[in-house]
Each structure stands twice: as structure tokens, then as C-alpha cells.
Design an enzyme around this catalytic site. Sequence first.
Site, PDB file in Angstrom:
ATOM      1  N   ASN A  76       0.909  -0.802   0.236  1.00  0.00           N
ATOM      2  CA  ASN A  76       0.539   0.051   0.230  1.00  0.00           C
ATOM      3  C   ASN A  76       0.951   1.812  -0.168  1.00  0.00           C
ATOM      4  OD1 ASN A  76      -2.988   1.607   0.285  1.00  0.00           O
ATOM      5  ND2 ASN A  76      -3.764  -0.108   1.491  1.00  0.00           N
ATOM      6  N   ARG A  77       0.228   2.360  -0.060  1.00  0.00           N
ATOM      7  CA  ARG A  77       0.779   3.629  -0.159  1.00  0.00           C
ATOM      8  C   ARG A  77       1.553   4.206   1.224  1.00  0.00           C
ATOM      9  NH1 ARG A  77      -3.592   3.278  -3.434  1.00  0.00           N
ATOM     10  NH2 ARG A  77      -2.619   3.793  -5.025  1.00  0.00           N
ATOM     11  N   HIS A 103       3.723   0.226  -2.606  1.00  0.00           N
ATOM     12  CA  HIS A 103       3.967  -1.504  -2.440  1.00  0.00           C
ATOM     13  C   HIS A 103       5.602  -1.862  -2.951  1.00  0.00           C
ATOM     14  CE1 HIS A 103      -0.118  -2.360  -2.832  1.00  0.00           C
ATOM     15  NE2 HIS A 103      -0.222  -2.671  -4.540  1.00  0.00           N
ATOM     16  N   HIS A 174      -1.798 -10.151  -3.563  1.00  0.00           N
ATOM     17  CA  HIS A 174      -2.975  -8.972  -4.015  1.00  0.00           C
ATOM     18  C   HIS A 174      -3.144  -9.597  -5.387  1.00  0.00           C
ATOM     19  CE1 HIS A 174      -3.146  -5.550  -6.059  1.00  0.00           C
ATOM     20  NE2 HIS A 174      -2.805  -4.597  -5.001  1.00  0.00           N
ATOM     21  N   SER A 175      -3.913 -11.068  -5.446  1.00  0.00           N
ATOM     22  CA  SER A 175      -4.306 -11.241  -6.204  1.00  0.00           C
ATOM     23  C   SER A 175      -6.132 -10.455  -6.560  1.00  0.00           C
ATOM     24  CB  SER A 175      -4.996 -13.289  -6.300  1.00  0.00           C
ATOM     25  OG  SER A 175      -4.177 -13.598  -5.795  1.00  0.00           O
ATOM     26  N   TYR A 176      -6.939 -10.473  -7.866  1.00  0.00           N
ATOM     27  CA  TYR A 176      -7.708 -10.100  -8.608  1.00  0.00           C
ATOM     28  C   TYR A 176      -8.771 -10.611  -8.750  1.00  0.00           C
ATOM     29  CZ  TYR A 176      -4.907  -5.340  -9.380  1.00  0.00           C
ATOM     30  OH  TYR A 176      -4.131  -4.369  -9.109  1.00  0.00           O
ATOM     31  N   ASP A 240     -10.955   2.528  -3.129  1.00  0.00           N
ATOM     32  CA  ASP A 240      -9.477   1.878  -3.155  1.00  0.00           C
ATOM     33  C   ASP A 240      -9.336   2.898  -1.710  1.00  0.00           C
ATOM     34  OD1 ASP A 240      -6.709   1.156  -3.372  1.00  0.00           O
ATOM     35  OD2 ASP A 240      -6.284   1.691  -5.108  1.00  0.00           O
ATOM     36  N   GLN A 278      -7.771  -4.097   2.571  1.00  0.00           N
ATOM     37  CA  GLN A 278      -8.167  -2.905   1.639  1.00  0.00           C
ATOM     38  C   GLN A 278      -8.156  -3.651   0.582  1.00  0.00           C
ATOM     39  OE1 GLN A 278      -6.509  -0.344   1.572  1.00  0.00           O
ATOM     40  NE2 GLN A 278      -7.007   0.748  -0.540  1.00  0.00           N
ATOM     41  N   GLU A 306      -7.414  -7.171  -0.037  1.00  0.00           N
ATOM     42  CA  GLU A 306      -5.714  -7.188   0.258  1.00  0.00           C
ATOM     43  C   GLU A 306      -6.371  -6.872   1.815  1.00  0.00           C
ATOM     44  OE1 GLU A 306      -3.326  -4.910  -1.520  1.00  0.00           O
ATOM     45  OE2 GLU A 306      -5.217  -3.874  -2.455  1.00  0.00           O
TER      46      GLU A 306
END
Length: 341
Positions: A76-77, A103, A174-176, A240, A278, A306
Site C-alpha cells: 500500500n501507500r 507496494h 494482491h490477487s484480483y 481503493d 484493502q 487484501e
Amino acid sequence: MSISPFGLLDDGAAVERIEIDSGGVTLGVLTLGATIQDLQVDTGKGAQRRVLGFAQLSDYRAHSPYFGCIAGRYANRIAEGICRIDGKTYQLTRNEAGRTHLHGGERGFSHRIWSLRDQGPSHVTLELQSAHGEEGYPGNLLARCTYRVTGDGEITLELGATTDRATIVNLAAHSYFNLDLDEGAENILDHLLEVPAAHYLPVDAHLIPTGEIAAVGGTPFDFRVARSIRAAGDSPSAYDHNLVLARKRLAEPRPVARLIGPLSGTMLEIRSTEPGLQFYDGARVGPLVPGHDGRRYGAYAGLCLEPQNFPDAPNRPDFPDPVLRPGESYRQVTVYRFSGV
């Protein structure tokens, strides 16, 4: 269990693909980024794919929006890439628009080859050494990732880390997910989502938390009762954000999310030890190349759920402490269970 070559990086380093299976779940894992490259679940209609991904290494290198990887050293940020530990300030790489640290930086854990340490028919363990000073982080860090496919359609992910000096750690898978991929669904907007989070973290224009821990009641972030993602509207990048599950990491996993694909009738239940979840709706997905089976992925083609610590926690003393010290062990356990509704 099988191991096969997946391609070479520019420096000639080899990337391998490890496939494990058990209980109706087949998982393909790359040594690059400890990435879930493919995830298929046996159904009454045969094996069906549940995540976005690519068939070629070159596409991961050039076009992947972190598909399936383990993000770190800090997922993340982090605002301005600033990290403060014990009164000392560290400048991390600002790899997002020259402003934020995202990340783990330019060569975060998602861009590194992990070493294969242990494997069996239904499990694989990968390891990564991250040196002091990489991307600005203090401390030599040893990270470990184990995927284990068990009965009843379950995948257990265990992440661990140790360090030789105080540093920050926040690892995230981080899977979609798109549970209706093989039913022809081009987006996840009609998926039903339930998250037992009473609070969330509002963000600024750069997706950095403002510091407020706000109640979800009366907002589009209230998923305490399952509802469609579309219900909040289709405005770009609606989600997000970090949904607040707890104020600290727990010793054992507890329920953090339930996702249902209405076309396939597949349910994904997630349990985790992490304090935050997340939720990214995939609004900015749109790689220039096709993914699995030649599919074109557009906006909202998959969503991310996440489990992790809070974004920008190194700069927010009221967020869960992200500091790992010598003699301590970072440990995350997240369980994914696929079943029919």
C-alpha cells in the site's frame, strides 16, 4: 506438484512456476513476486478460474497491475515515502507519481525472484532476502511465504519476516478475484460483498489516509450486510480504501470478507489475522495485452481484497504499529475458502 520454467528476466535469471493442488483447488505460483499466477476450483462444470493473470512472463513484467503478487516490504501507500522509526527519519523510494511510496518501491517484493525453500504435493514455501538500504528501508529482512492447499476448497497463506534492526513490514497478497470469469462476466460490479467492518479510512486525492477513522454507517463503505458492489454507483475508482477490522493484528484468523459471484454461485470466504482489509474495485485495470484464455481485462474486471496493516501507518501513531524489531517475528495468516452458495 510440478515445477516448470516460466521464462527469463533481462539479466538471465530464471522464473519458475510451481503448481500444487488438493481438495478441488489447483494453484499456480511464480517465483517472481511469490505470485499466484492461476487459481482454479473444481465445480460441477469442471475446473473454473477465479483470478486474473497472464500466461507469459513478459506480460507480468510490462503490464501487470500487481496481479497476484505478494506486495512488500510495505504494501500500500506511504505519504511522501517518509518513514519514522524511533525518532529517525528514512526516505523511501517515491515510485508513484514522484510523491508516494507504493507496494515497496521500484523493486519491491513483487518484482523480485523468491527462492524455493520447500515444496510438496499441496504446499510451497518461498523465501526472499531484502538487504539493508533497499528502497530506503533499514534492516536486513528475511521474508517467507507459504501457500498450502487443503481440503474443502481452502488455500492457507502464511507470511513471515524477521529483521536484524528495527524496520517496517506490511506484506499483502494482491490477487484480483472474479468469481464469474468462466461465466463470461466482464466485471465484478454485480458480485455481492460482505465485510464486518464498522469503520474505514477516508483518503485524500492521492489515496493517502487523512488520519480519520470514520464510521461506515450511511456511507458507500458499509458492507456489514452483503450487497452488490454496483449499489454504490459506477463512479471511477469508487473503492481503493482500507476497511478497519481491528486495531491490532490477531493471533488467529477470523472472518474478514465474504464474496459471492451471482452467475457461478461461487462463494469466497476470507479469514485473516490482519487489522485492515484493502478493498480495491479494479477501476483502473486495463492492461494492453490479453490475460488467461485470451480474455481482455477492462475496468472492474477483478477486485482485490487484501488483508494487511493500515496504509501510511508509519506516519500515524494511532494506527496499528508496523515496526518489526530484532528478536521479533512478523506473522500473517490468511485463509481463502471457495464453495458453492
